[in-house]
Design an enzyme around this catalytic site. Structure first.
Site, short mmCIF file in Angstrom:
data_model
loop_
_atom_site.label_atom_id
_atom_site.label_comp_id
_atom_site.label_asym_id
_atom_site.label_seq_id
_atom_site.Cartn_x
_atom_site.Cartn_y
_atom_site.Cartn_z
N GLU A 1 6.71 -0.63 -5.11
CA GLU A 1 7.20 -1.92 -4.61
C GLU A 1 6.82 -3.07 -5.54
O GLU A 1 7.62 -3.96 -5.82
CB GLU A 1 6.64 -2.21 -3.20
CG GLU A 1 7.00 -1.19 -2.14
CD GLU A 1 5.96 -0.09 -1.98
OE1 GLU A 1 5.41 0.39 -3.01
OE2 GLU A 1 5.69 0.30 -0.83
N CYS B 1 1.25 -4.34 -1.15
CA CYS B 1 2.72 -4.43 -1.27
C CYS B 1 3.31 -5.34 -0.19
O CYS B 1 4.24 -6.11 -0.46
CB CYS B 1 3.33 -3.04 -1.24
SG CYS B 1 2.86 -2.06 -2.67
N HIS C 1 2.13 0.19 -7.79
CA HIS C 1 2.90 0.82 -6.72
C HIS C 1 4.39 0.53 -6.97
O HIS C 1 4.74 -0.49 -7.58
CB HIS C 1 2.48 0.27 -5.36
CG HIS C 1 1.21 0.87 -4.82
ND1 HIS C 1 0.79 0.70 -3.52
CD2 HIS C 1 0.28 1.67 -5.42
CE1 HIS C 1 -0.34 1.36 -3.34
NE2 HIS C 1 -0.68 1.94 -4.48
N CYS D 1 1.73 -0.75 1.84
CA CYS D 1 0.30 -1.00 2.06
C CYS D 1 0.06 -2.51 2.10
O CYS D 1 1.00 -3.30 1.95
CB CYS D 1 -0.51 -0.36 0.92
SG CYS D 1 -0.30 -1.21 -0.67
#
Lengths: 153, 153
Positions: B58, B89, B56, B86
């Protein structure tokens, strides 16, 4: 071999990873991922050595398994870890679609698979895992206690 | 320049990252990390391209920033992301000790910074972040809607 025996055998191997982490001064947590009784990845915590806060055993094992299997979806896989996963690792387990999680010791301070929350069984998320806990929990907890005692002394 | 202006400027740059993701068929989410008004890392979602469920925006930005700064503790840093983080993260943000999180659109399905839970402000964990949300939220949400509409057609 029954399921219990298999789980203990794989957890023994995850504990070997945790002991490797201990020897190099990392928090002793180990993990491995199996699919159809074949080990596809194994790892231990490396946050200090790699200077990477995301380098927990579980995340490294997930990244290695995805690379090995050529797919970000780890369908049909089981992840063994010696310690209850934190929020990051529990979230990664859900994202990776891993089928089953087996862990050893609980983590009352930051565990997110029963201690503080249960993120891998959350009905609101788009994937949930089957969970077995307490496998070789004493061995894992003893190793962690010994590590933190050494660090304080 | 006031804080609001600064936040919008950095979020504009995170949106540029999200648009890069869109162009290569990845879910359009972008992130960047700043420290003392200097951009130390920027990234976009790469889960499909890297075949890595942890890739992801992040997490990649955190890993890059840790490498750049030579420390897993991202003290004094702010992470900008176009979408509410999420669980993975949000957990990584707590582990990395990032000081402040600024995000754009909310994610009602899996957002863990206010939508389903708020993991980065959890008093039980050993670090909490200051949070600002809604910065360029419409632009981010429009981009995501467009991406998912394209994928369905």
């Amino acid at each position: 071999m029954d399921d219990c025996g298999t789980d203990a055998n794989y957890m023994e191997r995850a504990l070997t990873q945790a002991k490797c982490a201990y020897r190099i001064g990392e928090v002793p947590v180990g993990a491995l991922i199996i699919k159809e009784n074949i080990v596809v990845s194994e790892a231990h915590n490396l946050t200090g050595s790699m200077k990477d806060p995301t380098a927990h055993a579980e995340v490294i094992a997930i990244r290695k398994a995805s690379e090995m299997l050529g797919d970000w979806r780890l369908i049909g896989c089981t992840l063994y870890t010696t310690l209850e996963p934190c929020a990051m690792c529990a979230g990664a387990l859900v994202l990776s679609r891993i089928e089953r999680l087996v862990f050893g010791a609980t983590d009352p301070k930051s565990g997110m698979v029963g201690s503080l929350e249960n993120l891998v069984c959350d009905e609101r998320l788009n994937h949930r895992l089957e969970v077995t806990s307490g496998i070789l929990a004493d061995e894992s907890a003893t190793l962690l206690r010994s590590y933190f005692k050494d660090r304080r002394s």
